[in-house]
Scaffold this motif. Structure first.
Motif, PDB file in Angstrom:
ATOM      1  N   LEU A 241     -35.479   3.604  -7.960  1.00 44.12           N
ATOM      2  CA  LEU A 241     -36.153   2.864  -9.022  1.00 44.12           C
ATOM      3  C   LEU A 241     -35.661   3.322 -10.390  1.00 44.12           C
ATOM      4  CD1 LEU A 241     -38.269   0.783  -9.818  1.00 44.12           C
ATOM      5  CD2 LEU A 241     -40.012   2.579  -9.698  1.00 44.12           C
ATOM      6  N   ALA A 242     -35.447   4.630 -10.556  1.00 47.07           N
ATOM      7  CA  ALA A 242     -34.902   5.119 -11.825  1.00 47.07           C
ATOM      8  C   ALA A 242     -33.507   4.539 -12.068  1.00 47.07           C
ATOM      9  CB  ALA A 242     -34.864   6.648 -11.812  1.00 47.07           C
ATOM     10  N   ALA A 243     -32.690   4.457 -11.001  1.00 42.13           N
ATOM     11  CA  ALA A 243     -31.364   3.858 -11.147  1.00 42.13           C
ATOM     12  C   ALA A 243     -31.468   2.370 -11.475  1.00 42.13           C
ATOM     13  CB  ALA A 243     -30.562   4.070  -9.855  1.00 42.13           C
ATOM     14  N   ALA A 244     -32.478   1.703 -10.930  1.00 38.81           N
ATOM     15  CA  ALA A 244     -32.668   0.282 -11.229  1.00 38.81           C
ATOM     16  C   ALA A 244     -33.034   0.080 -12.697  1.00 38.81           C
ATOM     17  CB  ALA A 244     -33.747  -0.304 -10.325  1.00 38.81           C
ATOM     18  N   PHE A 245     -33.861   0.978 -13.243  1.00 34.96           N
ATOM     19  CA  PHE A 245     -34.180   0.880 -14.671  1.00 34.96           C
ATOM     20  C   PHE A 245     -32.929   1.098 -15.527  1.00 34.96           C
ATOM     21  CE2 PHE A 245     -38.739   1.661 -13.559  1.00 34.96           C
ATOM     22  CZ  PHE A 245     -39.248   0.553 -14.216  1.00 34.96           C
ATOM     23  N   ALA A 246     -32.087   2.045 -15.112  1.00 37.19           N
ATOM     24  CA  ALA A 246     -30.845   2.264 -15.859  1.00 37.19           C
ATOM     25  C   ALA A 246     -29.937   1.034 -15.794  1.00 37.19           C
ATOM     26  CB  ALA A 246     -30.130   3.493 -15.293  1.00 37.19           C
ATOM     27  N   ALA A 247     -29.845   0.406 -14.604  1.00 38.37           N
ATOM     28  CA  ALA A 247     -29.030  -0.808 -14.481  1.00 38.37           C
ATOM     29  C   ALA A 247     -29.618  -1.943 -15.310  1.00 38.37           C
ATOM     30  CB  ALA A 247     -28.938  -1.209 -13.007  1.00 38.37           C
ATOM     31  N   LEU A 248     -30.930  -2.030 -15.345  1.00 39.84           N
ATOM     32  CA  LEU A 248     -31.567  -3.095 -16.130  1.00 39.84           C
ATOM     33  C   LEU A 248     -31.298  -2.892 -17.616  1.00 39.84           C
ATOM     34  CD1 LEU A 248     -33.384  -5.582 -16.068  1.00 39.84           C
ATOM     35  CD2 LEU A 248     -35.368  -4.064 -16.246  1.00 39.84           C
ATOM     36  N   ARG A 249     -31.289  -1.648 -18.066  1.00 38.29           N
ATOM     37  CA  ARG A 249     -30.983  -1.404 -19.473  1.00 38.29           C
ATOM     38  C   ARG A 249     -29.547  -1.815 -19.805  1.00 38.29           C
ATOM     39  NH1 ARG A 249     -34.533   3.049 -18.596  1.00 38.29           N
ATOM     40  NH2 ARG A 249     -32.837   4.451 -18.006  1.00 38.29           N
ATOM     41  N   ARG A 250     -28.636  -1.632 -18.856  1.00 40.95           N
ATOM     42  CA  ARG A 250     -27.251  -2.062 -19.101  1.00 40.95           C
ATOM     43  C   ARG A 250     -27.176  -3.590 -19.199  1.00 40.95           C
ATOM     44  NH1 ARG A 250     -26.105   1.877 -15.146  1.00 40.95           N
ATOM     45  NH2 ARG A 250     -25.462   0.310 -13.595  1.00 40.95           N
ATOM     46  N   LEU A 251     -27.951  -4.281 -18.352  1.00 47.92           N
ATOM     47  CA  LEU A 251     -28.005  -5.744 -18.478  1.00 47.92           C
ATOM     48  C   LEU A 251     -28.533  -6.158 -19.845  1.00 47.92           C
ATOM     49  CD1 LEU A 251     -29.404  -7.128 -15.088  1.00 47.92           C
ATOM     50  CD2 LEU A 251     -27.052  -7.109 -15.881  1.00 47.92           C
ATOM     51  N   HIS A 252     -29.587  -5.480 -20.287  1.00 47.32           N
ATOM     52  CA  HIS A 252     -30.200  -5.837 -21.561  1.00 47.32           C
ATOM     53  C   HIS A 252     -29.258  -5.560 -22.728  1.00 47.32           C
ATOM     54  CE1 HIS A 252     -34.539  -5.510 -19.776  1.00 47.32           C
ATOM     55  NE2 HIS A 252     -33.865  -6.561 -19.346  1.00 47.32           N
ATOM     56  N   ARG A 253     -28.409  -4.544 -22.606  1.00 45.76           N
ATOM     57  CA  ARG A 253     -27.494  -4.221 -23.706  1.00 45.76           C
ATOM     58  C   ARG A 253     -26.462  -5.329 -23.930  1.00 45.76           C
ATOM     59  NH1 ARG A 253     -28.095   1.399 -22.290  1.00 45.76           N
ATOM     60  NH2 ARG A 253     -26.391   1.290 -20.763  1.00 45.76           N
ATOM     61  N   VAL A 254     -26.127  -6.085 -22.858  1.00 44.15           N
ATOM     62  CA  VAL A 254     -25.194  -7.208 -23.043  1.00 44.15           C
ATOM     63  C   VAL A 254     -25.944  -8.519 -23.273  1.00 44.15           C
ATOM     64  CG1 VAL A 254     -23.382  -6.107 -21.700  1.00 44.15           C
ATOM     65  CG2 VAL A 254     -25.015  -7.618 -20.550  1.00 44.15           C
TER      66      VAL A 254
END
Length: 779
Positions: free
Chosen positions: A341-354
């Motif tokens: 879940l922590a990795a999913a939040f990190a991946a979601l933040r990368r999506l949001h950055r683009v």
């Protein structure tokens, strides 16, 4: 030599209903209704419109028009035969539909002519034309056949059929066998018949066959084997297959779903703000193109998502081939779910950055790959160039969905992990509300404490939470309230226009109004007795009555029962009870009041059948009408699953909490008698006030009927979202009184007086009592 499987039967393709057919049917029905209403309500205007289009008289022009009309009729006949032969060769189901629609058109056209003949006058002249040369039936039947045969995919015949029908209509109007409105009505009636049959039978989807899809993908370098259908809807199809590298997911959209995403998104935009919904897609094709571009953005951000293999136009359809994301779904990760879940939040933040928002995050959409990497399965609801609010809603959806897997505390920790450069958005805690969640996540946390626990975990050290941004344009309750209020105001205005309410008030008898005011005062004593009976401590009856008077002020500014319940709980806490005991006592009082009121309503219904001359167990007609109306409304509401489930969720905890204390009170005759006496006194006070208000204006009803009308209107007001049931109670009272024989003028004046003495006049007195109790620290 034939290839293997060449003679195998072709799989049966399920038929679908096009959203555009539904819209067209509604539009045709509405247009036909307008034509009929215009003919029936404004015949002079219709007749003038018909007279504005002259018909051809005798002579060469009429002869030429007659010859042209015969040619147009033969052309239509040729088109009908050609369409029938083409359908018999290639689309036999369409031929059956066309014939069924033609027969229905014949029936509707014949009925229309008979109705026109029966109505006579302008209706017959305008809609059907001269009876001996009317063209309504053949036009309706022809249009119905062509619409039912579904020419959307046979473009070569669509234009000839339209032009031939249009020519026949113009010539029919010129020769006088049809009027302008008659031609419009014939086309609309034929369209209604054809579309009704088409919707009832469904149409074959316009998507290309599997072998065509496979051939086009092979040209693009994606060689897949046998395809299997996993999801299908109007204009949308999802297939799965395999190539040399693994599974392939194929999405096909075709013109049958044209406009469906726009309709869905428009419905959401009516409820939510644009910052929540995003920009609407006009078609499913646009949705698929946006999905492919979103995958490219996610790939640029380094987030594992389904990889796009091809985006191809196959005939009128668009085909998207993707490689599904490999990995383990978050709910199946076991001990690795917290780190995942922590990795999913990190991946979601990368999506949001683009600038990409996922839009539909659920635990099942999160995929954990080797090495602890997290990705996402589906980007169908993704929104490029997403706003800040949409990105925050993504975070909230993943947080709540993750909490259902790893628990609220671990989910909050996963959100805050590795966020040193950027703290948790302050609005996340405020957005922890059901309306902000995807439907699947909202259902999974319904009836749990997950949202409350997450709010506590994310609150600031001082316990404060940022203000929640506005998500909804209008809540469903607000829309229903506005609609109901508008309807009630319209009905009330139509009644007021027929009576002089001022003259009725001038004729009022003051003595009966004083009696009504006394009945209103009794209700507060009854409410106090009903509460005292269920409190496990001694309370002052005078002070408790004063508290009930104070609730009259809160009722003016709060929804029904909210202010009443809250003030009573506060009063009991000040009297020495804990919060749980105070809430339970008030809940028991409310449950007992509702139960006793229902019993009282049934007793009143039976008592209405008793008279001095005969004994009958059947209620009187007046009360029976009121009771049956209430039962019908309740039955309709309970027949709606969402309403039934909502009532169960609201009432079940209340009954479970109050039942033990209610049973304990039932074992003590003194407390039970006090409670029942208070409930009866409360209802008797309101019934006395209503009866006296009626008598003040020279009207009267049997006492059981008065009680029945009051109890039903009280029930309606208790579920209305307006303060004190304002609007709903008045409408129910006026409707109940007029239905039982009270003149409209007297009913309006009596209801106005009743609500004045029971709702408006007690409010300022309640404010004085409220201030007094506050100063004495009793509330």
């Amino acid at each position: 030599m034939t290839e293997a499987g060449e003679d195998a039967p072709r799989p049966v393709v399920p038929r679908i209903r096009r959203p555009t057919d539904v819209v067209q049917l509604l539009a045709a029905g509405a247009g036909l209704t307008l034509v009929v209403l215009a003919t029936g309500t404004a015949p002079d205007v219709v007749d003038a419109l018909d007279g504005a289009v002259p018909t051809l008289g005798r002579g060469l022009p009429r002869t030429l028009a007659s010859v042209a009309s015969v040619a147009a009729s033969l052309t239509i006949l040729g088109v009908l035969v050609t369409v029938a032969v083409d359908a018999a060769r290639h689309r036999r189901a369409a031929l059956v539909q066309g014939l069924a629609a033609g027969l229905l058109g014949l029936l509707l056209g014949a009925v229309g002519e008979r109705v026109g003949d029966a109505a006579g006058g302008v209706v017959a002249d305008v809609l059907t034309g001269p009876r001996d040369d009317a063209a309504l039936v053949p036009v309706v039947a022809s249009v119905a056949f062509l619409v039912g045969a579904d020419l959307q995919r046979r473009r070569r015949w669509r234009q000839p059929s339209r032009w031939s029908v249009l020519a026949a209509l113009i010539l029919g109007v010129a020769l006088g066998s049809l009027t302008v409105l008659g031609a419009v009505a014939a086309v609309l009636l034929g369209a209604v018949a054809g579309l009704a049959v088409r919707l009832a039978a469904g149409v074959a989807p316009a998507r290309p066959r599997d072998e065509v899809i496979r051939a086009e993908l092979a040209r693009a370098g994606v060689v897949v084997g046998e395809l299997h259908t996993t999801e299908q809807a109007a204009g949308f199809l999802r297939l799965t297959g395999e190539d040399a590298s693994g599974p392939v997911c194929i999405t096909v959209v075709d013109p049958d779903g044209r406009g469906l995403p726009l309709v869905r998104r428009a419905g959401r935009m009516l409820r939510f703000r644009a910052a929540v919904v995003g920009r609407p897609a006009i078609s499913q094709r646009s949705d698929l193109e946006r999905q492919a571009s979103s995958a490219a953005l996610a790939g640029a951000a380094g987030v594992p998502v389904p990889a796009v293999l091809a985006l191809l136009a196959v005939g009128p359809a668009l085909v998207l081939a993707e490689r599904p994301t490999d990995g383990t779904p978050l709910p199946d990760a076991g001990d690795g779910a917290v780190a995942g879940l922590a990795a999913a939040f990190a991946a979601l933040r990368r999506l949001h950055r683009v600038g990409l928002a996922h839009g539909a995050l659920t635990p099942d959409s999160v995929v954990l790959g080797p090495g602890g990497a997290a990705g996402f399965r589906d980007l169908r609801a993704a929104q490029p160039a997403a706003g800040e609010l949409q990105r925050d809603l993504d975070t909230v959806a993943l947080l709540v969905g993750g909490a259902t897997v790893v628990g609220p505390a671990a989910a909050a920790a996963a959100l805050q992990a590795d966020r040193a450069p950027a703290p948790t958005p302050p609005r996340v805690a405020a957005l922890l509300q059901p309306v902000a969640l995807p439907a699947a996540v909202r259902r999974s946390v319904r009836g749990t404490e997950v949202l409350d626990e997450l709010r506590r975990a994310l609150a600031a050290p001082d316990g404060t939470v940022a203000a929640a941004p506005r998500l909804e344009r209008f809540s469903l309750r607000a829309v229903l309230t506005v609609v109901a209020t508008t309807v009630a105001a319209f009905l009330l205005a139509s009644q007021l226009s027929q009576v002089s309410i001022v003259d009725e008030i001038r004729r009022a008898e003051p003595l009966w109004l004083l009696v009504a005011l006394g009945g209103s005062a009794l209700t507060y004593l009854g409410a106090a007795l009903a509460l005292v009976a269920f409190v496990p401590t001694v309370l002052s009856l005078a002070r408790t009555t004063l508290v009930q008077v104070a609730t009259a002020w809160l009722t003016l500014v709060t929804p029904p029962t909210v202010g009443h319940v809250g003030l009573n709980i506060r009063y009991l806490q000040r009297s020495g009870l804990g919060l749980g005991a105070a809430a339970a006592s008030v809940a028991v009082s409310q449950v007992a009041t509702v139960a006793a009121t229902v019993v009282l309503l049934l007793v009143v219904g039976w008592g209405s059948g008793v008279s001095t001359s005969r004994l009958s167990l059947v209620p009187s007609t007046d009360v029976l009408l009121v009771l049956l109306g209430a039962v019908a409304v309740v039955g309709v509401l309970l027949a709606i699953p969402p309403v039934r489930h909502l009532l169960y969720r609201r009432l079940e905890p209340l009954v479970r909490q109050s039942l033990p204390q209610l049973l304990a009170a039932a074992t003590e005759p003194r407390r039970l008698a006090t409670a029942l006496g208070g409930i009866v006194l409360q209802n008797a006070g309101y019934a006395l006030a209503l009866d006296a208000s009626l008598r003040a204006f020279g009207a009267s009803l049997a006492l059981p009927t008065v009680i029945g009308v009051y109890l039903v209107s009280s029930a309606v007001g208790s579920v209305a979202p307006t303060p004190g049931g304002l609007g709903a109670v008045e409408a129910a009272l006026i409707g109940g009184l007029t239905a039982t024989g009270v003149p409209v003028a007297a009913a309006l004046a009596a209801v106005l007086a009743f609500r004045t003495v029971t709702f408006w006049l007690p409010a300022p007195v309640g404010w004085v009592a409220f201030v007094h109790l506050q100063r004495r620290e009793h509330i």
